[in-house]
Design an enzyme around this catalytic site. Structure first.
Site, PDB file in Angstrom:
ATOM      1  CG  ASN A   1      -1.707   1.235   1.413  1.00  0.00           C
ATOM      2  OD1 ASN A   1      -1.787   2.050   0.500  1.00  0.00           O
ATOM      3  ND2 ASN A   1      -2.315   1.394   2.582  1.00  0.00           N
ATOM      4  CD1 TRP A   2       3.661   1.305  -2.768  1.00  0.00           C
ATOM      5  CD2 TRP A   2       3.504   2.408  -4.719  1.00  0.00           C
ATOM      6  NE1 TRP A   2       4.469   0.672  -3.678  1.00  0.00           N
ATOM      7  CE2 TRP A   2       4.387   1.314  -4.881  1.00  0.00           C
ATOM      8  CE3 TRP A   2       3.243   3.231  -5.813  1.00  0.00           C
ATOM      9  CZ2 TRP A   2       5.015   1.041  -6.098  1.00  0.00           C
ATOM     10  CZ3 TRP A   2       3.862   2.964  -7.020  1.00  0.00           C
ATOM     11  CH2 TRP A   2       4.750   1.874  -7.161  1.00  0.00           C
ATOM     12  CE  LYS A   3       0.069   3.160   4.806  1.00  0.00           C
ATOM     13  NZ  LYS A   3       0.240   3.210   6.241  1.00  0.00           N
TER      14      LYS A   3
ATOM     15  CG  HIS B   1      -5.517   1.847   5.420  1.00  0.00           C
ATOM     16  ND1 HIS B   1      -5.037   2.766   6.320  1.00  0.00           N
ATOM     17  CD2 HIS B   1      -4.528   0.949   5.217  1.00  0.00           C
ATOM     18  CE1 HIS B   1      -3.794   2.438   6.641  1.00  0.00           C
ATOM     19  NE2 HIS B   1      -3.459   1.343   5.991  1.00  0.00           N
TER      20      HIS B   1
ATOM     21  CD  GLU C   1      -2.520   5.391   6.902  1.00  0.00           C
ATOM     22  OE1 GLU C   1      -2.586   5.458   5.655  1.00  0.00           O
ATOM     23  OE2 GLU C   1      -1.553   4.886   7.496  1.00  0.00           O
TER      24      GLU C   1
ATOM     25  CD  GLU D   1      -3.022  -2.539   7.279  1.00  0.00           C
ATOM     26  OE1 GLU D   1      -1.964  -2.808   6.710  1.00  0.00           O
ATOM     27  OE2 GLU D   1      -3.599  -1.454   7.145  1.00  0.00           O
TER      28      GLU D   1
ATOM     29  N   GLY E   1       3.097   2.226  10.730  1.00  0.00           N
ATOM     30  CA  GLY E   1       4.036   3.340  10.595  1.00  0.00           C
ATOM     31  C   GLY E   1       4.785   3.661  11.869  1.00  0.00           C
TER      32      GLY E   1
ATOM     33  CB  SER F   1       5.896  -1.945  11.619  1.00  0.00           C
ATOM     34  OG  SER F   1       5.499  -0.622  11.951  1.00  0.00           O
TER      35      SER F   1
ATOM     36  N   GLY G   1       3.206  -1.204   4.136  1.00  0.00           N
ATOM     37  CA  GLY G   1       3.151   0.224   3.841  1.00  0.00           C
ATOM     38  C   GLY G   1       4.523   0.741   3.444  1.00  0.00           C
ATOM     39  N   GLY G   2       5.195   1.396   4.385  1.00  0.00           N
ATOM     40  CA  GLY G   2       6.476   2.061   4.107  1.00  0.00           C
ATOM     41  C   GLY G   2       7.475   1.227   3.316  1.00  0.00           C
TER      42      GLY G   2
END
Ligand code: 13P
Length: 251
Positions: free
Chosen positions: A11-13, A97, A99, A169, A175, A215, A236-237
């Site tokens: 997931n590149w956000k 998600h 966020e 999640e 993150g 993470s 993610g990251g």
């Protein structure tokens, strides 16, 4: 032998332009060319979806959007529909998600509407659920997961449910560099699978792929994937870096 084919999704956000997307795929593709042990999904932001789909053509990499509206078209400034995503080359879409729940007013009810719209457009929903730190500390993890699942999946039939992927999640692990231990993730995954079994029957629950997200990095993916309850990862990251994402895919 694993009971289910794993899914490793990135997931590149709100990261990467079209040019950066093309650069990622050029580096990533050769690194995962022989990865036939799992399904690979990458979720770029909307403007890069078509370029990503084109770059992934002829490979096993599938493209996901990060959200969709529940209508198919209409006067909804700023929104994007399921049929538009399918036409842009998406096969999957992330829904619910944390966020979006935290910053954009997403509720279990809107998640449910988006899920139905995704299914109607022939997209595979990647439904995200997970508890916050205060909820975990108050011993509410299980009840939060059940409430989010039941809210999201309300009124679906077992046949409608069957393509859906679920990502667990925990919000406190996103993150933060603080991963859930494989045991914590496995416990949550058992709760989810059990509830899906009650809602849609045993066959549906045994077939369901549940991904862990929060993470995930090249150095912790092996421990997570060693648990039979964990069927993949939503990254993610680390998914922004082709080398790190390839290392995770090739766990
Ligand atoms: P991080 O891997 O950056 O913690 O993000 C997880 C996530 O939210 C994936 O959807």
């Amino acid at each position: 032998m694993r009971p289910r084919v794993p899914v490793i999704a990135g997931n590149w956000k709100m990261y990467k332009s079209v040019a950066q997307t093309l650069d990622f795929f050029e580096k990533f593709k050769p690194l995962v060319a022989r990865a036939d042990h799992c399904e690979i999904v990458i979720a770029p932001p909307f403007p890069a979806l078509a370029a990503a789909a084109e770059a992934a053509r002829g490979t096993r990499i599938r493209i996901a959007a990060q959200n969709l509206h529940w209508g198919s078209e209409g006067a909804y400034t700023g929104e994007v529909s399921g049929p538009m995503l399918a036409a842009a080359g998406c096969s999957h879409v992330i829904i619910g998600h944390s966020e979006r729940r935290q910053y954009f007013g997403e509720t279990d009810q809107t998640v449910n509407r988006r899920l139905s719209a995704a299914l109607a457009a022939g997209l595979i929903p990647l439904l995200c659920i997970g508890e916050t730190l205060p909820e975990r500390e108050a011993g509410q993890t299980e009840s939060v997961l059940i409430r989010q699942l039941e809210g999201a999946l309300a009124a679906l039939t077992p046949a409608e449910f069957s393509p859906i992927l679920v990502a667990y999640e925990p919000v406190w692990a996103i993150g933060t560099g603080r991963t859930a231990t494989p045991e914590m993730a496995a416990d949550a995954h058992r709760v989810i699978r059990d509830r899906v079994g009650r809602l849609f029957g045993r066959a549906a629950s045994e077939k369901l792929r549940i991904l862990y997200g929060g993470s995930v990095k090249p150095d912790n993916i092996k421990g997570l994937m060693a648990r039979p309850e964990i069927d993949g990862a939503l990254v993610g990251g680390a998914s922004l870096d082709p080398l790190a994402m390839a290392a995770i895919v090739n766990f």
